[in-house]
Design a protein around this motif. Structure first.
Motif, short mmCIF file in Angstrom:
data_model
loop_
_atom_site.label_atom_id
_atom_site.label_comp_id
_atom_site.label_asym_id
_atom_site.label_seq_id
_atom_site.Cartn_x
_atom_site.Cartn_y
_atom_site.Cartn_z
N GLY A 4 80.46 17.32 33.57
CA GLY A 4 81.11 18.60 33.34
C GLY A 4 80.31 19.38 32.32
N HIS A 5 80.98 20.33 31.71
CA HIS A 5 80.33 21.21 30.74
C HIS A 5 80.82 20.89 29.33
CE1 HIS A 5 79.61 23.31 34.48
NE2 HIS A 5 78.65 23.96 33.86
N THR A 24 72.79 15.38 28.46
CA THR A 24 72.16 15.87 29.69
C THR A 24 71.81 14.70 30.59
OG1 THR A 24 71.35 17.84 28.56
CG2 THR A 24 70.27 17.25 30.63
N PHE A 28 75.81 15.83 32.09
CA PHE A 28 76.56 16.99 31.62
C PHE A 28 75.66 18.22 31.51
CE2 PHE A 28 78.95 13.39 29.92
CZ PHE A 28 80.22 13.72 30.34
N VAL A 29 76.27 19.37 31.66
CA VAL A 29 75.63 20.64 31.33
C VAL A 29 76.05 20.92 29.89
CG1 VAL A 29 75.54 23.11 31.83
CG2 VAL A 29 75.75 21.45 33.70
N VAL A 30 75.08 21.14 29.01
CA VAL A 30 75.36 21.22 27.58
C VAL A 30 74.94 22.56 27.00
CG1 VAL A 30 74.98 20.12 25.34
CG2 VAL A 30 74.98 18.73 27.42
N GLN A 31 75.87 23.22 26.34
CA GLN A 31 75.61 24.44 25.56
C GLN A 31 75.66 24.02 24.10
OE1 GLN A 31 75.29 27.96 26.34
NE2 GLN A 31 74.81 28.01 24.17
N ALA A 49 84.91 27.51 31.10
CA ALA A 49 83.62 26.90 31.42
C ALA A 49 83.44 25.52 30.79
CB ALA A 49 82.48 27.81 30.97
N TYR A 50 84.29 25.15 29.84
CA TYR A 50 84.06 23.91 29.08
C TYR A 50 85.15 22.88 29.33
CZ TYR A 50 80.64 26.85 26.93
OH TYR A 50 79.57 27.69 26.76
N ASP A 51 84.70 21.64 29.50
CA ASP A 51 85.60 20.50 29.66
C ASP A 51 85.78 19.75 28.34
OD1 ASP A 51 85.75 20.66 32.63
OD2 ASP A 51 83.60 20.28 32.44
#
Length: 124
Positions: A4-5, A24, A28-31, A49-51
């Motif tokens: 997830g994010h 990553t 996961f997609v990481v900001q 957008a975030y889990d």
């Protein structure tokens, strides 16, 4: 937690980069960001957008626990993982969000991080 994010917040650039690589690799997609107030702006721009939010307790300006309380109070779907080199009791969080928060003591291994994230998996 399935891929997830994640919004990752830590004020130590080297640790932030290392954790981003770990997460990553886990799929996961990481900001990332290094400031709690910036994290609020990023989250508010698209809260759906975030889990998961992974935050260091010792952030300057806005400590990680205060950040998680604010963001988790805005969305019932997001989970939070608080990280710190000092002990911390999840019971310090408001009752309505305690079940969506985990704590991970530093230093930790990638396996410990993965396990902590898995433990935050919402029930089916």
């Amino acid at each position: 937690m399935k891929a997830g994010h994640i919004l990752l917040v830590d004020d130590e650039p080297q640790l932030l980069s290392l954790l981003q690589r770990y997460l990553t690799r886990m799929g996961f997609v990481v900001q990332t960001c290094c400031d709690g107030n910036v994290a609020i702006r990023i989250f508010n721009a698209d809260s759906s957008a975030y889990d998961l939010i992974v935050a260091d307790l010792g952030l300057a300006g806005l400590p990680g626990d205060r950040l998680l309380i604010q963001l988790l109070s805005q969305s019932d779907l997001v989970r939070g993982l608080l990280c710190s080199g000092s002990p911390y009791e999840i019971s310090q969080f408001p009752l309505d969000i305690q079940s969506r928060v985990g704590f991970l003591q530093k230093p930790f291994t990638p396996q410990m991080l993965a396990r902590s994230i898995q433990d935050l998996q919402p029930p089916p």
